[in-house]
Design a protein around this motif. Structure first.
Motif, PDB file in Angstrom:
ATOM      1  N   PHE A 345       0.906   2.547  13.939  1.00 26.91           N
ATOM      2  CA  PHE A 345      -0.435   2.972  14.335  1.00 26.91           C
ATOM      3  C   PHE A 345      -1.018   3.953  13.316  1.00 26.91           C
ATOM      4  O   PHE A 345      -2.164   3.822  12.879  1.00 26.91           O
ATOM      5  N   ARG A 346      -0.216   4.940  12.926  1.00 29.67           N
ATOM      6  CA  ARG A 346      -0.700   5.973  12.002  1.00 29.67           C
ATOM      7  C   ARG A 346      -0.936   5.430  10.589  1.00 29.67           C
ATOM      8  O   ARG A 346      -1.667   6.043   9.809  1.00 29.67           O
ATOM      9  N   SER A 347      -0.326   4.296  10.272  1.00 27.79           N
ATOM     10  CA  SER A 347      -0.473   3.754   8.920  1.00 27.79           C
ATOM     11  C   SER A 347      -1.913   3.408   8.585  1.00 27.79           C
ATOM     12  O   SER A 347      -2.316   3.440   7.416  1.00 27.79           O
ATOM     13  N   VAL A 348      -2.726   3.055   9.592  1.00 30.13           N
ATOM     14  CA  VAL A 348      -4.122   2.720   9.322  1.00 30.13           C
ATOM     15  C   VAL A 348      -5.039   3.926   9.529  1.00 30.13           C
ATOM     16  O   VAL A 348      -6.250   3.832   9.330  1.00 30.13           O
ATOM     17  N   GLU A 349      -4.450   5.053   9.945  1.00 32.17           N
ATOM     18  CA  GLU A 349      -5.217   6.299  10.021  1.00 32.17           C
ATOM     19  C   GLU A 349      -5.060   7.099   8.735  1.00 32.17           C
ATOM     20  O   GLU A 349      -5.921   7.902   8.386  1.00 32.17           O
ATOM     21  N   GLY A 350      -3.941   6.889   8.032  1.00 33.05           N
ATOM     22  CA  GLY A 350      -3.654   7.692   6.849  1.00 33.05           C
ATOM     23  C   GLY A 350      -3.688   6.905   5.556  1.00 33.05           C
ATOM     24  O   GLY A 350      -2.864   7.132   4.656  1.00 33.05           O
ATOM     25  N   VAL A 351      -4.646   5.973   5.438  1.00 35.55           N
ATOM     26  CA  VAL A 351      -4.746   5.158   4.225  1.00 35.55           C
ATOM     27  C   VAL A 351      -5.208   6.025   3.055  1.00 35.55           C
ATOM     28  O   VAL A 351      -6.201   6.732   3.147  1.00 35.55           O
ATOM     29  N   ASN A 352      -4.474   5.969   1.956  1.00 39.00           N
ATOM     30  CA  ASN A 352      -4.817   6.711   0.732  1.00 39.00           C
ATOM     31  C   ASN A 352      -5.332   5.703  -0.289  1.00 39.00           C
ATOM     32  O   ASN A 352      -4.571   4.900  -0.832  1.00 39.00           O
ATOM     33  N   THR A 355      -3.704   4.791  -3.635  1.00 39.61           N
ATOM     34  CA  THR A 355      -2.481   3.979  -3.688  1.00 39.61           C
ATOM     35  C   THR A 355      -2.729   2.537  -3.248  1.00 39.61           C
ATOM     36  O   THR A 355      -1.783   1.783  -3.016  1.00 39.61           O
ATOM     37  N   ILE A 356      -4.001   2.154  -3.135  1.00 40.10           N
ATOM     38  CA  ILE A 356      -4.365   0.802  -2.727  1.00 40.10           C
ATOM     39  C   ILE A 356      -4.827   0.017  -3.956  1.00 40.10           C
ATOM     40  O   ILE A 356      -5.678   0.474  -4.718  1.00 40.10           O
ATOM     41  N   MET A 357      -4.274  -1.164  -4.162  1.00 41.10           N
ATOM     42  CA  MET A 357      -4.612  -1.966  -5.342  1.00 41.10           C
ATOM     43  C   MET A 357      -6.049  -2.469  -5.315  1.00 41.10           C
ATOM     44  O   MET A 357      -6.725  -2.509  -6.336  1.00 41.10           O
ATOM     45  N   HIS A 368     -11.333  -2.734  -7.146  1.00 37.44           N
ATOM     46  CA  HIS A 368      -9.984  -2.858  -7.691  1.00 37.44           C
ATOM     47  C   HIS A 368      -9.574  -1.534  -8.315  1.00 37.44           C
ATOM     48  O   HIS A 368     -10.422  -0.807  -8.865  1.00 37.44           O
ATOM     49  N   PHE A 369      -8.314  -1.199  -8.262  1.00 34.55           N
ATOM     50  CA  PHE A 369      -7.860   0.095  -8.781  1.00 34.55           C
ATOM     51  C   PHE A 369      -8.121   0.221 -10.286  1.00 34.55           C
ATOM     52  O   PHE A 369      -8.275   1.316 -10.824  1.00 34.55           O
ATOM     53  N   LEU A 370      -8.206  -0.898 -11.004  1.00 36.32           N
ATOM     54  CA  LEU A 370      -8.465  -0.835 -12.449  1.00 36.32           C
ATOM     55  C   LEU A 370      -9.906  -0.457 -12.773  1.00 36.32           C
ATOM     56  O   LEU A 370     -10.190  -0.051 -13.909  1.00 36.32           O
TER      57      LEU A 370
END
Length: 377
Positions: A345-352, A355-357, A368-370
């Protein structure tokens, strides 16, 4: 040997002389079953047969009686004293509800007392934290007939008792083509719980009957659209659905494992197709096990799916959905780490986002991260 017995005959049969073999799938069994019934899955072959006693009359209980009759006949051919419950669990439930017993006061009292912390408080927390209800709202509380939507209706009645600010509620039931037996069960449950239903009819079940790929998905989308349309016609600006905490974390994992994306079931959404309409999920923090405890504590019985085609399929692989696979996966992981569910549950509350491609914004634009990689050196 008698090949079939009625719900009334089963009720009169001494408990020590019978063995109720409920052959519905595990998910349906978990939604509700006859007291004392044992979940026996015929597809398990010898393992299922080993669980059946030779010294008792075996009463086979399917959903509507069709599959149960076939299994009972097979057992008789193997020397068991077996019979089929005529009409299956659906007829047993209908017979039980025809007594007219009111459960409303006990159900309401249990919400205020025994289940206050795990159900009522979590309901009001979601309302406050996600600002789900505002003064002047007119909300269509959507009733499917299952345990979740019936509890949601009682919770709305509870907060209406306090009426901290003015808002209206309609308890809206769409009949997509229920069989008469299923519709009667839903109506009797609502009557015994003092839930005043506003009912409208559609022919959705007939529309999806011949669909081979994902008929349940299409049915769900059509039902949602019809609910929005009717709610708006009745002057509502919101529809409330009974999805709970377990639905939320299962959706997160399903998106990752089967959809290749990170997404969740949001606590509220603006409708893309019905201007001015909003969907809310006020049971967002409530655990399914607590919904079941409330149901069982009050002796309530609901059907898992009121689709009139349910009993035409076997209770094996045909009815095993990806959501059930995810349920089993989460249950297995929780044996290793009890914090798994809350971490999902918390994984979608604490999106950084660092660190997402890649991700999509509200307008659907892909980032895109690039894109900014060199600028962030």
């Amino acid at each position: 040997m008698k090949n079939e017995i009625t719900a009334e005959e089963l009720r009169e049969m001494p408990e020590e002389s019978r063995f109720i073999a409920d052959i519905r799938d595990e998910y349906s069994f978990s939604f509700g079953h006859i007291d004392g019934a044992v979940n026996i899955l015929p597809e398990k072959g010898e393992e299922a047969l080993a669980a059946l006693p030779k010294d008792k009359k075996i009463v086979v209980c399917g959903s509507g009686g069709i599959i149960g009759g076939e299994f009972a006949e097979k057992l008789r051919g193997m020397g068991f004293d077996a019979c089929n419950l005529d009409g299956g669990y659906i007829d047993w439930l209908r017979d039980r509800l025809d007594g007219g017993e009111s459960k409303a006061e006990d159900a309401e009292r249990s919400i205020r007392k025994k289940f206050h912390a795990c159900i009522l408080s979590k309901f009001t927390r979601a309302l406050d934290e996600y600002q789900l209800i505002n003064p002047g709202d007119k909300i269509a509380v959507c009733i499917s007939g299952g345990k979740d939507s019936m509890l949601m209706a009682k919770l709305f009645q509870e907060i209406k008792r306090h009426n901290k600010f003015e808002f209206e509620v309609i308890y809206l039931l769409m009949d997509p083509g229920y069989s008469p037996a299923n519709r009667r069960i839903i109506e009797k449950n609502a009557e015994s719980l003092n839930i005043p239903l506003t009912i409208f009819e559609t022919d959705i079940f007939s529309s999806v009957f011949n669909i081979k790929n994902n008929p349940c998905y299409l049915c769900a989308r059509m039902r949602r659209g019809n609910l929005y349309s009717k709610a708006k016609e009745l002057g509502c600006n919101k529809i409330a659905l009974g999805h709970h905490f377990d639905d939320v974390i299962e959706t997160i994992l399903m998106g990752m494992i089967y959809g290749g994306q990170v997404q969740t079931m949001m606590p509220k959404l603006h409708s893309a197709n019905f201007e001015g309409m909003e969907l809310i999920r006020p049971m967002y923090f409530i655990r399914e096990e607590d919904v079941k405890r409330w149901r069982d504590y009050n002796g309530l019985h609901f059907i898992q799916c009121a689709c009139r085609f349910t009993d035409a399929a076997s209770s094996s692989e045909e009815q095993t959905s990806k959501r059930q696979e995810i349920k089993k996966l989460i249950a297995y992981l929780c044996k290793i780490n009890p914090q798994i569910e809350m971490n999902i549950f918390r994984s979608v509350e604490g999106v950084n986002l660092k660190t997402i491609m890649s991700y999509k914004d509200y307008d659907g634009n892909l980032h895109h991260f690039l894109d900014d990689y060199e600028a962030l050196r």
